[in-house]
Design an enzyme around this catalytic site. Sequence first.
Site, mmCIF file in Angstrom:
data_model
loop_
_atom_site.group_PDB
_atom_site.id
_atom_site.type_symbol
_atom_site.label_atom_id
_atom_site.label_comp_id
_atom_site.label_asym_id
_atom_site.label_seq_id
_atom_site.Cartn_x
_atom_site.Cartn_y
_atom_site.Cartn_z
ATOM 1 N N ASN A 269 6.729 -5.798 1.057
ATOM 2 C CA ASN A 269 6.908 -4.401 1.478
ATOM 3 C C ASN A 269 7.824 -4.254 2.698
ATOM 4 O OD1 ASN A 269 5.705 -2.830 -0.441
ATOM 5 N ND2 ASN A 269 3.679 -2.822 0.535
ATOM 6 N N HIS B 172 -1.213 -8.996 -0.937
ATOM 7 C CA HIS B 172 -0.303 -9.714 -0.032
ATOM 8 C C HIS B 172 0.938 -8.878 0.336
ATOM 9 C CE1 HIS B 172 -2.912 -12.796 -1.603
ATOM 10 N NE2 HIS B 172 -2.350 -12.735 -2.793
ATOM 11 N N CYS B 173 0.754 -7.566 0.472
ATOM 12 C CA CYS B 173 1.857 -6.643 0.851
ATOM 13 C C CYS B 173 3.037 -6.702 -0.112
ATOM 14 C CB CYS B 173 2.366 -6.928 2.264
ATOM 15 S SG CYS B 173 1.163 -6.674 3.551
ATOM 16 N N ALA B 174 2.789 -7.069 -1.366
ATOM 17 C CA ALA B 174 3.906 -7.171 -2.320
ATOM 18 C C ALA B 174 3.461 -6.644 -3.690
ATOM 19 C CB ALA B 174 4.388 -8.621 -2.410
#
Length: 398
Positions: free
Chosen positions: A98, A336-338
């Site tokens: 992100n 995992h911010c993705a």
Amino acid sequence: MIYFDNAATSWPKPPSVAAAIQEQMTGAGGNPGRSGHRLSIAAARVVEETREALARLFHVDDPSRLAFAANATHALNAALYGLLRPGDRVVTTSVEHNSVMRPLRHLETLGVRVTVVDGEADGSIDPGKVGDALRPGARLLVATHASNVAGTIMPVGELAAMAHAHGARLVVDAAQTAGTVPIDVEALGVDVLAFTGHKGLFGPTGTGGLYVREDVDLQPLVRGGTGSDSAHELQPGFMPDMLESGTLNVAGIAGLGAGVRFLMGSGIEAVQAHERELAARCVHGLRAIDGVTVYGPSDPASRCGIVSFNVAGASPSDVGLLLDESFGIMARTGLHCAPAAHRTLDTFPAGTVRFGVGWFNTTAEMDAAIDAVRQIANWARGKTPNSQLRNFQAEVGS
Ligand SMILES: Cc1ncc(COP(=O)(O)O)c(C=O)c1O
């Protein structure tokens, strides 16, 4: 305790890192470049020594092409907002963090056109698809050096050649590879490299930076005092001052310098070989367990120290909780911010459990973790009663 969350931040840090930070708190602790007294000069020396160590690590001839930032996110924002203007077209991939996706989606609202190339099921990127996307006059290609979800290492040299052939620049997100995979920005042809200090470089949180190739026209995202050119109200146009407004995180940068020196003392090739061996052992061990799905590439050479997996019948957060509470194993769970990377791997929205191994982990720890996952998988398949899992918890607590 087994710490397998090095992909979030490395732990523990080498003792020399803590000592360097302590020295800034109680010894040389002036504001670098602001005053002419000895403490200011000492602090400036620490900053420049860290810059020089990073330049050696990334094979940068001129250390002034490296600017410090608070983390990889800050460095990536500096690169993306500094390079892209309304009407520009940027190509990126569906496995980005992100810290790339969110600035790009915001830039899209300002008139930047964003093309996302879909990754493959193992988290890899087909350079041919990137080439097709670049063809209609893109200005920039932004790609991660390694997926923080699947662990897949991307062919950065090939992507750079492709970007340049189409007249575009390449920004690389090296958050997961700085310090764990050798990076030669000259040989690879990277135009901008964004890195974080607190993962593979062993520095403290709040450190990172970016390398900007000499012929790249990047406008500063933040403007202000630099301690240089102070008679002028316009931002200096030279590196690194152009990108370093405001007082630097000198203590953090001192720690980062100690971390980079520790890394270079061990040798980055040795670090990569160690993490690769642990990751390969992990993949092999987990794939042999009934009900466990392991994501990412099959070839160990294509993977950094990240292994994502899921256990049938248990959510990633349940597995993470059991690993921590019953076995004393620290892993990361979820997206995992993705999020786009999980859509690519077909693990959205629950995500995965992620082991991120580091230099200080051992094969004995990996074997213990594989065994823990085996026990959790048995429990999830109804073969182990809850009461027995709670016993693990008691053992860990004892
Ligand atoms: C691929 C990737 N990019 C960017 C980041 C952001 O790094 P930082 O938290 O240092 O800003 C991370 C952090 O996990 C990452 O894995």
